[in-house]
Write an enzyme that holds these catalytic residues in place. Structure first.
Site, PDB file in Angstrom:
ATOM      1  N   LEU A  11     -30.191  13.551 100.203  1.00 40.72           N
ATOM      2  CA  LEU A  11     -30.282  13.451 101.470  1.00 40.72           C
ATOM      3  C   LEU A  11     -31.219  12.058 101.918  1.00 40.72           C
ATOM      4  O   LEU A  11     -32.735  12.717 101.606  1.00 40.72           O
ATOM      5  CB  LEU A  11     -30.435  14.781 102.247  1.00 40.72           C
ATOM      6  N   ARG A  18     -42.490  10.049 112.139  1.00 39.24           N
ATOM      7  CA  ARG A  18     -43.859  10.080 111.865  1.00 39.24           C
ATOM      8  C   ARG A  18     -44.318   8.956 111.166  1.00 39.24           C
ATOM      9  O   ARG A  18     -45.482   8.983 111.110  1.00 39.24           O
ATOM     10  CB  ARG A  18     -43.927  11.591 111.583  1.00 39.24           C
ATOM     11  N   LYS A  25     -38.562   5.513 105.499  1.00 39.01           N
ATOM     12  CA  LYS A  25     -39.383   6.567 104.855  1.00 39.01           C
ATOM     13  C   LYS A  25     -39.352   6.905 103.397  1.00 39.01           C
ATOM     14  O   LYS A  25     -40.307   6.815 102.618  1.00 39.01           O
ATOM     15  CB  LYS A  25     -39.245   7.933 105.529  1.00 39.01           C
ATOM     16  N   ASN A 174     -38.972  27.999 101.660  1.00 36.11           N
ATOM     17  CA  ASN A 174     -37.777  27.147 101.353  1.00 36.11           C
ATOM     18  C   ASN A 174     -37.874  25.699 101.219  1.00 36.11           C
ATOM     19  O   ASN A 174     -38.458  25.203 102.228  1.00 36.11           O
ATOM     20  CB  ASN A 174     -36.474  27.532 102.341  1.00 36.11           C
TER      21      ASN A 174
END
Length: 451
Positions: A11, A18, A25, A174
């Protein structure tokens, strides 16, 4: 590990706001390589039959980065949650029968060994529907919590914003990474709902759906450093530091000596031989190979360079792409090499630039020597024969060849070939005028006083 085919879904659709960057990113580098490519390289060690990268905002950058790898790309046009993102890979995996690993492009340090453990657990005796990768951070903060029993059987995963105080007290978190059988994945995803605080389709709800179908889920744990995610520049720096610390330990375990390990910076593909000595404040850029017993002295920077056995680099040296130092050769302080070969035992100890050059074995390059390789339009080569001696402060204007054993006198500007064993002397005759300096000073003082 099971012999079933493997597919990997990564993904990489998030905007990464940010980071405050025009660069996507997942393409920000760690150890000189985009973090997404770190992850894909680790996954490739499992020899997956299919790899799908799910893209969204900034998709053009990601697609360009992964194009040479031959992976598939799926587009998530709307950001409706992690479960929705995985659904976008369904077309690319049509007809696939095997296991599926779900990874995140901004969680780049997951190892092949951990991925294998996830797949192995998927095929445990209890045949879980989903395997979740958990971790226990020092500060659980806002991570989703994995509610599981002592044997690792998962009851549910709760996002922090949806968790009760009791659930938030759980320390097992998680990572988001999962392993699922291909025949289960998209059937479970089709049943996802978005009745939660964020109104999103959570991938973590697969655990609940698997339980409803009569099959449990399982969690295995790994160290928090391995699943550290990157959402900001500060987190990028923290992951870089973790990677570097691990690489430094491995270098020393493999037989290299790092005088001050915390000051040495490696690239993802740096290779060091046995008994290599690396002094403080050395930076290895991509593409560096250092052979046994070489010494890299302090404050040197190497990139795209090959350092031969027993060679010595620096201090304060710079080796740029195409630099090759053969066995026993030496470059010293403030020497720069680019696309140049320094032959066996040859040396350039001070204040020298060797660009587009070939230096023969045993040659000596004096301080202040430069190869003038660029005329503003084209690059040209300088060849210096074995055993040649280049005097200090010489300029070798390429294309030019200095023959074996030739001597170039200090201060010479060489514009034509020099035959072997010849002396090349390019200087105006020295003249001296007795008393001239004193007369000059007297005249200038008188002019200054007259003002």
């Amino acid at each position: 590990m099971t012999s079933r085919p493997l597919a990997v879904i990564v993904l990489a659709a998030g905007k990464g706001t940010r980071m405050k960057s025009d660069t996507h990113k997942v393409l920000h580098p760690i150890a000189g390589r985009p973090m997404l490519l770190h992850l894909l390289a680790s996954a490739a060690e499992l020899a997956p039959a299919k790899t799908v990268v799910v893209v969204g905002a900034g998709r053009e950058q990601v697609e360009k980065a992964v194009a040479p790898l031959g992976v598939s790309v799926a587009h998530q046009a709307e950001q409706l949650g992690t479960g929705h993102a995985v659904q976008q890979a369904e077309a690319a995996l049509a007809g696939f029968e095997g296991d599926v690993l779900i990874l995140y492009g901004d969680v780049p340090l997951v190892t092949e060994a951990t991925m294998r453990r996830m797949i192995d657990r998927l095929h445990g005796d209890d045949a879980p529907a989903v395997v979740v990768l958990g971790f226990r951070p020092a500060d659980p903060a806002a991570y989703g919590r994995v509610i599981a029993d002592a044997d690792g059987r998962v009851d549910r995963i709760v996002e922090f914003k949806d968790a009760s105080p009791e659930e938030r007290a759980v320390t097992l978190c998680n990572s988001g990474l999962m392993a699922v059988r291909g025949e289960d994945l998209f059937a479970l995803l089709s049943r996802l709902g978005n009745a939660n605080a964020a109104g999103e389709y959570y991938l973590t709800d697969l655990v609940m759906l698997g339980g409803q179908s009569g099959r449990g889920s399982a969690v295995i744990e790994t160290a928090a450093d391995e699943v550290a995610g990157v959402n900001s520049r500060a987190e990028l720096a923290a992951v870089e530091q973790a990677w570097q610390q691990a690489r430094r330990r491995r270098a020393m375990d493999d037989g290299a000596s790092l005088v001050a390990p915390e000051t040495v910076w490696f690239s993802h593909d740096t290779k060091l031989g046995r008994d290599v000595l690396v002094e403080p404040n050395v930076v290895f850029g991509p593409g560096v190979d250092v052979a046994d017993k070489a010494i890299i002295h302090a404050f040197s920077h190497l990139e795209g360079a090959s350092v031969g056995e027993g060679a010595s680099v620096g201090p304060y040296a710079r080796l740029r792409p195409g630099a090759v130092m053969e066995k026993g050769s030496r470059v010293g302080n403030f020497v720069e090499m680019k696309k140049a070969v320094l032959g066996e035992g040859a040396k350039a100890n001070h204040l020298t630039y060797l660009g587009d050059a070939e230096v023969g074995a045993g040659a000596n390059i004096g301080a202040g020597t430069i190869t003038c390789n660029y005329d503003g339009f084209f690059k040209y080569k300088t060849v210096i024969g074995a055993g040649a001696f280049i005097g200090s402060n010489s300029a070798l204007v390429a294309p030019v060849t200095i023959g074996e054993g030739a001597i170039v006198a200090a201060g010479s500007t060489i514009t034509a070939d020099v035959e072997g064993d010849a002396l090349a002397l390019v200087r105006p005759p020295q003249t001296a005028k007795p008393g001239w300096a004193a007369k000059f000073r007297n005249v200038m003082r008188a002019k200054k006083e007259a003002k």
